[in-house]
Design a protein around this motif. Structure first.
Motif, PDB file in Angstrom:
ATOM      1  N   LYS A   1     -43.248 -22.110  27.770  1.00 33.93           N
ATOM      2  CA  LYS A   1     -42.060 -22.359  28.594  1.00 33.93           C
ATOM      3  C   LYS A   1     -42.349 -23.317  29.744  1.00 33.93           C
ATOM      4  CE  LYS A   1     -37.867 -21.367  30.123  1.00 33.93           C
ATOM      5  NZ  LYS A   1     -37.004 -22.512  30.017  1.00 33.93           N
ATOM      6  N   GLN A   2     -43.499 -23.179  30.366  1.00 30.18           N
ATOM      7  CA  GLN A   2     -43.856 -24.040  31.497  1.00 30.18           C
ATOM      8  C   GLN A   2     -43.926 -25.509  31.071  1.00 30.18           C
ATOM      9  OE1 GLN A   2     -47.670 -23.080  33.286  1.00 30.18           O
ATOM     10  NE2 GLN A   2     -46.773 -23.282  35.317  1.00 30.18           N
ATOM     11  N   LYS A   3     -44.530 -25.778  29.908  1.00 30.90           N
ATOM     12  CA  LYS A   3     -44.634 -27.163  29.433  1.00 30.90           C
ATOM     13  C   LYS A   3     -43.267 -27.711  29.032  1.00 30.90           C
ATOM     14  CE  LYS A   3     -49.428 -26.913  28.295  1.00 30.90           C
ATOM     15  NZ  LYS A   3     -50.441 -26.583  27.360  1.00 30.90           N
ATOM     16  N   LEU A   4     -42.438 -26.856  28.456  1.00 32.61           N
ATOM     17  CA  LEU A   4     -41.089 -27.291  28.090  1.00 32.61           C
ATOM     18  C   LEU A   4     -40.286 -27.632  29.343  1.00 32.61           C
ATOM     19  CD1 LEU A   4     -40.219 -24.720  25.280  1.00 32.61           C
ATOM     20  CD2 LEU A   4     -40.950 -27.091  24.989  1.00 32.61           C
ATOM     21  N   ASP A   5     -40.421 -26.814  30.398  1.00 31.94           N
ATOM     22  CA  ASP A   5     -39.722 -27.089  31.654  1.00 31.94           C
ATOM     23  C   ASP A   5     -40.126 -28.437  32.234  1.00 31.94           C
ATOM     24  OD1 ASP A   5     -38.301 -24.718  31.577  1.00 31.94           O
ATOM     25  OD2 ASP A   5     -39.640 -23.651  32.956  1.00 31.94           O
ATOM     26  N   LEU A   6     -41.417 -28.773  32.145  1.00 31.10           N
ATOM     27  CA  LEU A   6     -41.893 -30.066  32.648  1.00 31.10           C
ATOM     28  C   LEU A   6     -41.262 -31.236  31.882  1.00 31.10           C
ATOM     29  CD1 LEU A   6     -45.689 -29.314  33.237  1.00 31.10           C
ATOM     30  CD2 LEU A   6     -43.921 -29.688  34.979  1.00 31.10           C
ATOM     31  N   LEU A   7     -40.930 -30.992  30.621  1.00 28.37           N
ATOM     32  CA  LEU A   7     -40.284 -32.024  29.800  1.00 28.37           C
ATOM     33  C   LEU A   7     -38.765 -32.011  29.967  1.00 28.37           C
ATOM     34  CD1 LEU A   7     -42.340 -31.616  26.494  1.00 28.37           C
ATOM     35  CD2 LEU A   7     -42.513 -33.495  28.159  1.00 28.37           C
ATOM     36  N   GLY A   8     -38.243 -31.011  30.684  1.00 33.99           N
ATOM     37  CA  GLY A   8     -36.801 -30.916  30.905  1.00 33.99           C
ATOM     38  C   GLY A   8     -36.031 -30.434  29.681  1.00 33.99           C
ATOM     39  N   ILE A   9     -36.714 -29.666  28.844  1.00 34.73           N
ATOM     40  CA  ILE A   9     -36.086 -29.206  27.612  1.00 34.73           C
ATOM     41  C   ILE A   9     -36.288 -27.705  27.411  1.00 34.73           C
ATOM     42  CG2 ILE A   9     -36.310 -31.424  26.431  1.00 34.73           C
ATOM     43  CD1 ILE A   9     -38.762 -30.148  24.932  1.00 34.73           C
ATOM     44  N   ASN A  10     -35.585 -27.192  26.424  1.00 34.76           N
ATOM     45  CA  ASN A  10     -35.762 -25.822  25.989  1.00 34.76           C
ATOM     46  C   ASN A  10     -35.623 -25.812  24.475  1.00 34.76           C
ATOM     47  OD1 ASN A  10     -36.168 -23.086  26.121  1.00 34.76           O
ATOM     48  ND2 ASN A  10     -34.398 -22.679  27.431  1.00 34.76           N
ATOM     49  N   LEU A  11     -36.071 -24.736  23.855  1.00 35.76           N
ATOM     50  CA  LEU A  11     -35.935 -24.582  22.408  1.00 35.76           C
ATOM     51  C   LEU A  11     -34.956 -23.458  22.126  1.00 35.76           C
ATOM     52  CD1 LEU A  11     -39.696 -24.789  21.365  1.00 35.76           C
ATOM     53  CD2 LEU A  11     -37.988 -26.617  21.322  1.00 35.76           C
ATOM     54  N   VAL A  12     -34.018 -23.711  21.227  1.00 38.68           N
ATOM     55  CA  VAL A  12     -33.009 -22.729  20.876  1.00 38.68           C
ATOM     56  C   VAL A  12     -33.059 -22.506  19.372  1.00 38.68           C
ATOM     57  CG1 VAL A  12     -30.533 -22.239  20.851  1.00 38.68           C
ATOM     58  CG2 VAL A  12     -31.538 -23.449  22.785  1.00 38.68           C
ATOM     59  N   THR A  13     -33.063 -21.250  18.978  1.00 37.45           N
ATOM     60  CA  THR A  13     -33.008 -20.921  17.552  1.00 37.45           C
ATOM     61  C   THR A  13     -31.554 -21.060  17.106  1.00 37.45           C
ATOM     62  OG1 THR A  13     -34.874 -19.420  17.732  1.00 37.45           O
ATOM     63  CG2 THR A  13     -33.417 -19.109  15.839  1.00 37.45           C
ATOM     64  N   VAL A  14     -31.310 -21.927  16.118  1.00 30.40           N
ATOM     65  CA  VAL A  14     -29.942 -22.165  15.650  1.00 30.40           C
ATOM     66  C   VAL A  14     -29.690 -21.621  14.249  1.00 30.40           C
ATOM     67  CG1 VAL A  14     -29.568 -24.163  17.147  1.00 30.40           C
ATOM     68  CG2 VAL A  14     -30.492 -24.493  14.835  1.00 30.40           C
ATOM     69  N   ASN A  15     -30.756 -21.312  13.528  1.00 28.31           N
ATOM     70  CA  ASN A  15     -30.572 -20.785  12.179  1.00 28.31           C
ATOM     71  C   ASN A  15     -31.783 -19.952  11.782  1.00 28.31           C
ATOM     72  OD1 ASN A  15     -29.241 -20.571   9.582  1.00 28.31           O
ATOM     73  ND2 ASN A  15     -30.810 -21.936   8.816  1.00 28.31           N
ATOM     74  N   ILE A  16     -31.500 -18.807  11.178  1.00 31.70           N
ATOM     75  CA  ILE A  16     -32.544 -17.989  10.568  1.00 31.70           C
ATOM     76  C   ILE A  16     -32.054 -17.590   9.188  1.00 31.70           C
ATOM     77  CG2 ILE A  16     -33.876 -15.851  10.646  1.00 31.70           C
ATOM     78  CD1 ILE A  16     -33.652 -15.886  13.661  1.00 31.70           C
ATOM     79  N   ASN A  17     -32.814 -17.974   8.180  1.00 38.46           N
ATOM     80  CA  ASN A  17     -32.536 -17.553   6.808  1.00 38.46           C
ATOM     81  C   ASN A  17     -33.597 -16.526   6.472  1.00 38.46           C
ATOM     82  OD1 ASN A  17     -32.127 -17.221   4.092  1.00 38.46           O
ATOM     83  ND2 ASN A  17     -32.052 -19.409   3.639  1.00 38.46           N
ATOM     84  N   ILE A  18     -33.174 -15.280   6.253  1.00 48.78           N
ATOM     85  CA  ILE A  18     -34.129 -14.182   6.098  1.00 48.78           C
ATOM     86  C   ILE A  18     -33.900 -13.464   4.774  1.00 48.78           C
ATOM     87  CG2 ILE A  18     -32.662 -12.599   7.419  1.00 48.78           C
ATOM     88  CD1 ILE A  18     -35.247 -11.361   8.572  1.00 48.78           C
ATOM     89  N   ASN A  19     -34.991 -13.182   4.084  1.00 49.50           N
ATOM     90  CA  ASN A  19     -34.950 -12.433   2.833  1.00 49.50           C
ATOM     91  C   ASN A  19     -35.787 -11.174   3.001  1.00 49.50           C
ATOM     92  OD1 ASN A  19     -33.460 -14.295   1.077  1.00 49.50           O
ATOM     93  ND2 ASN A  19     -35.189 -15.645   1.470  1.00 49.50           N
ATOM     94  N   PHE A  20     -35.152 -10.036   2.753  1.00 48.11           N
ATOM     95  CA  PHE A  20     -35.818  -8.742   2.846  1.00 48.11           C
ATOM     96  C   PHE A  20     -36.370  -8.389   1.475  1.00 48.11           C
ATOM     97  CE2 PHE A  20     -32.422  -8.870   5.994  1.00 48.11           C
ATOM     98  CZ  PHE A  20     -33.126  -8.615   7.151  1.00 48.11           C
ATOM     99  N   LYS A  21     -37.677  -8.229   1.377  1.00 46.65           N
ATOM    100  CA  LYS A  21     -38.341  -8.013   0.092  1.00 46.65           C
ATOM    101  C   LYS A  21     -38.707  -6.554  -0.167  1.00 46.65           C
ATOM    102  CE  LYS A  21     -38.563 -12.340  -1.139  1.00 46.65           C
ATOM    103  NZ  LYS A  21     -37.863 -12.788  -2.318  1.00 46.65           N
ATOM    104  N   ARG A  22     -39.037  -5.828   0.893  1.00 49.27           N
ATOM    105  CA  ARG A  22     -39.545  -4.468   0.749  1.00 49.27           C
ATOM    106  C   ARG A  22     -39.348  -3.755   2.079  1.00 49.27           C
ATOM    107  NH1 ARG A  22     -44.966  -2.550  -2.150  1.00 49.27           N
ATOM    108  NH2 ARG A  22     -44.055  -3.785  -3.805  1.00 49.27           N
TER     109      ARG A  22
END
Length: 137
Positions: A44-65
């Motif tokens: 987070k500290q390095k992202l703040d220095l770059l003036g950005i953030n990361l956002v999760t926009v999609n999760i494709n999940i398969n439940f196997k067991r």
């Protein structure tokens, strides 16, 4: 670079069917992404220095067991793809018997902190991501 994160299933994570609730796996995957980011020099500290953030926009999940109380789960997180403004992580959860429990693909988008909209991956971050990607190829 793949990163493994280990957890033990607690009784509070079990649903009425006697196994880990599907929604709980999303939390497990998030914890593993946070650990992956820290060890990949994308904290987070390095992202703040770059003036950005990361956002999760999609999760494709398969439940196997199913996973049960007391199971020891290992969550493997690996960089799958790097795009212009996003990257994709492959995540797999295994139990102590090396059985695949969950597999997921997670897309993270770079957000400009000031504009609050997606932007191109800054060059400094792209260098880090490309280095990680090359290590697994």
């Amino acid at each position: 670079m793949a990163k493994n994160f280990e957890i033990v299933v607690r009784s509070t994570e079990i649903d009425g069917n006697g196994h880990v609730n599907n929604a709980k796996f999303l939390e497990y995957l998030e914890w593993a992404r946070q650990e992956w980011s820290k060890t990949s020099e994308i904290d987070k500290q390095k992202l703040d220095l770059l003036g950005i953030n990361l956002v999760t926009v999609n999760i494709n999940i398969n439940f196997k067991r199913e996973a049960l109380e007391g199971d020891i789960l290992t969550i493997n997180t690996e960089l799958e793809r790097v795009g212009r403004s996003s990257f994709t992580l492959s995540q797999k959860i295994y139990n102590q018997y090396n059985h695949l429990i969950v597999e997921a693909m997670t897309t993270r988008v770079v957000i400009d902190n000031n504009k609050k909209e997606s932007c191109a991956i800054p060059e400094k971050l792209k260098v880090v991501l490309n280095r990680i990607y090359e290590q697994i190829q």
